[in-house]
Motif scaffolding. Structure first.
Motif, PDB file in Angstrom:
ATOM      1  N   TYR A 121      53.655  -6.256 -19.216  1.00 34.38           N
ATOM      2  CA  TYR A 121      53.662  -7.067 -18.239  1.00 34.38           C
ATOM      3  C   TYR A 121      52.661  -8.190 -18.272  1.00 34.38           C
ATOM      4  CZ  TYR A 121      57.537  -4.598 -16.078  1.00 34.38           C
ATOM      5  OH  TYR A 121      58.578  -3.874 -15.871  1.00 34.38           O
ATOM      6  N   GLN A 122      53.076  -9.510 -17.870  1.00 28.84           N
ATOM      7  CA  GLN A 122      52.066 -10.485 -18.125  1.00 28.84           C
ATOM      8  C   GLN A 122      51.465 -10.897 -16.494  1.00 28.84           C
ATOM      9  OE1 GLN A 122      51.404 -12.396 -21.181  1.00 28.84           O
ATOM     10  NE2 GLN A 122      52.290 -10.690 -21.867  1.00 28.84           N
ATOM     11  N   ILE A 123      50.189 -11.356 -16.246  1.00 24.60           N
ATOM     12  CA  ILE A 123      49.921 -11.818 -14.912  1.00 24.60           C
ATOM     13  C   ILE A 123      50.725 -13.075 -14.637  1.00 24.60           C
ATOM     14  CG2 ILE A 123      48.016 -13.070 -13.928  1.00 24.60           C
ATOM     15  CD1 ILE A 123      46.275 -11.078 -15.109  1.00 24.60           C
ATOM     16  N   GLY A 124      51.159 -13.122 -13.418  1.00 22.20           N
ATOM     17  CA  GLY A 124      52.053 -14.295 -13.063  1.00 22.20           C
ATOM     18  C   GLY A 124      53.532 -13.845 -13.077  1.00 22.20           C
ATOM     19  N   GLU A 125      53.924 -12.770 -13.962  1.00 20.90           N
ATOM     20  CA  GLU A 125      55.336 -12.449 -14.081  1.00 20.90           C
ATOM     21  C   GLU A 125      55.810 -11.943 -12.764  1.00 20.90           C
ATOM     22  OE1 GLU A 125      57.989  -9.701 -17.290  1.00 20.90           O
ATOM     23  OE2 GLU A 125      55.573  -9.981 -17.464  1.00 20.90           O
TER      24      GLU A 125
ATOM     25  N   ARG B   7      66.334 -14.412  -6.256  1.00 21.56           N
ATOM     26  CA  ARG B   7      66.642 -15.692  -7.005  1.00 21.56           C
ATOM     27  C   ARG B   7      65.323 -16.403  -6.688  1.00 21.56           C
ATOM     28  NH1 ARG B   7      67.743 -17.988  -1.850  1.00 21.56           N
ATOM     29  NH2 ARG B   7      69.127 -16.553  -0.712  1.00 21.56           N
ATOM     30  N   PRO B   8      65.042 -17.304  -7.468  1.00 18.60           N
ATOM     31  CA  PRO B   8      63.429 -18.133  -7.242  1.00 18.60           C
ATOM     32  C   PRO B   8      63.453 -19.199  -6.517  1.00 18.60           C
ATOM     33  CG  PRO B   8      64.588 -18.459  -9.403  1.00 18.60           C
ATOM     34  CD  PRO B   8      65.556 -17.511  -8.928  1.00 18.60           C
ATOM     35  N   TYR B   9      64.375 -19.451  -5.664  1.00 11.55           N
ATOM     36  CA  TYR B   9      64.594 -20.620  -4.716  1.00 11.55           C
ATOM     37  C   TYR B   9      65.089 -20.374  -3.395  1.00 11.55           C
ATOM     38  CZ  TYR B   9      69.622 -20.120  -5.667  1.00 11.55           C
ATOM     39  OH  TYR B   9      70.734 -19.790  -5.938  1.00 11.55           O
ATOM     40  N   LEU B  10      64.767 -21.188  -2.403  1.00 14.77           N
ATOM     41  CA  LEU B  10      65.242 -21.010  -1.057  1.00 14.77           C
ATOM     42  C   LEU B  10      66.600 -21.857  -0.934  1.00 14.77           C
ATOM     43  CD1 LEU B  10      61.920 -21.023   1.060  1.00 14.77           C
ATOM     44  CD2 LEU B  10      63.296 -18.983   0.373  1.00 14.77           C
TER      45      LEU B  10
ATOM     46  N   PRO C 222      58.910 -19.569 -16.721  1.00 10.18           N
ATOM     47  CA  PRO C 222      57.854 -19.969 -15.844  1.00 10.18           C
ATOM     48  C   PRO C 222      57.596 -20.848 -15.020  1.00 10.18           C
ATOM     49  CG  PRO C 222      57.498 -20.363 -18.294  1.00 10.18           C
ATOM     50  CD  PRO C 222      59.012 -19.778 -17.922  1.00 10.18           C
ATOM     51  N   GLN C 223      58.747 -21.711 -14.736  1.00  4.74           N
ATOM     52  CA  GLN C 223      58.752 -22.703 -13.549  1.00  4.74           C
ATOM     53  C   GLN C 223      59.327 -21.761 -12.369  1.00  4.74           C
ATOM     54  OE1 GLN C 223      61.658 -25.717 -13.860  1.00  4.74           O
ATOM     55  NE2 GLN C 223      61.447 -26.511 -11.951  1.00  4.74           N
ATOM     56  N   GLU C 224      60.227 -20.748 -12.720  1.00  4.93           N
ATOM     57  CA  GLU C 224      60.771 -20.000 -11.518  1.00  4.93           C
ATOM     58  C   GLU C 224      59.690 -19.015 -11.156  1.00  4.93           C
ATOM     59  OE1 GLU C 224      65.488 -19.705 -12.878  1.00  4.93           O
ATOM     60  OE2 GLU C 224      63.908 -18.660 -13.922  1.00  4.93           O
ATOM     61  N   CYS C 225      58.681 -18.760 -12.162  1.00  3.08           N
ATOM     62  CA  CYS C 225      57.729 -17.641 -11.596  1.00  3.08           C
ATOM     63  C   CYS C 225      56.729 -18.378 -10.668  1.00  3.08           C
ATOM     64  CB  CYS C 225      56.988 -17.305 -12.722  1.00  3.08           C
ATOM     65  SG  CYS C 225      57.894 -16.202 -13.811  1.00  3.08           S
ATOM     66  N   GLN C 226      56.513 -19.840 -10.858  1.00  2.00           N
ATOM     67  CA  GLN C 226      55.757 -20.665 -10.111  1.00  2.00           C
ATOM     68  C   GLN C 226      56.244 -20.753  -8.768  1.00  2.00           C
ATOM     69  OE1 GLN C 226      55.222 -24.153 -12.506  1.00  2.00           O
ATOM     70  NE2 GLN C 226      53.306 -23.262 -13.657  1.00  2.00           N
TER      71      GLN C 226
END
Length: 120
Positions: free
Chosen positions: A5-9, A99-102, A62-66
């Protein structure tokens, strides 16, 4: 098996039969620290140390993680133990999004909570 695992994942919590993770199954969690056999993760209501067998990556871009990190920061500014149960329930449901959005309605609800509880 090494900890990959990576930080931010962003991962999903698999509670299985772990009593410490009761009620957390299905929640998203952001990796904030990588250890040998566990990760420290940030969920909607705080930080937890979670064994690797209880994590499953969402494989977000990465954008979805953000986007999830941004949501996590917003929830952290609202969350406290003293919140009303209905407010906690809403935060918890946002903490279980897969899901990565509202949606537009979720965004409006969160805006209401931010205006009510954000400036404490």
């Amino acid at each position: 098996m090494p900890n990959t695992y990576q930080i931010g994942e962003v991962c999903q919590i698999l509670a299985k039969d772990n009593p410490e993770l009761r009620g957390k199954g299905g929640c998203w969690a952001i990796v904030s620290q990588v250890n040998d056999f566990s990760c420290t993760v940030r969920m909607w209501d705080g930080e937890y140390a979670v064994g690797l067998q209880h994590l499953k990556s969402f494989n977000y871009l990465p954008q979805e993680c953000q986007q999830i990190q941004s949501l996590s920061d917003r929830l952290a500014r609202i969350y406290s133990d003293s919140l009303e149960e209905t407010v906690k329930s809403l935060l918890q449901s946002l903490g279980k999004l897969n899901r990565p959005y509202l949606t537009a309605v979720e965004e409006k609800l969160l805006n209401v909570l931010e205006s009510e509880y954000g400036e404490r």
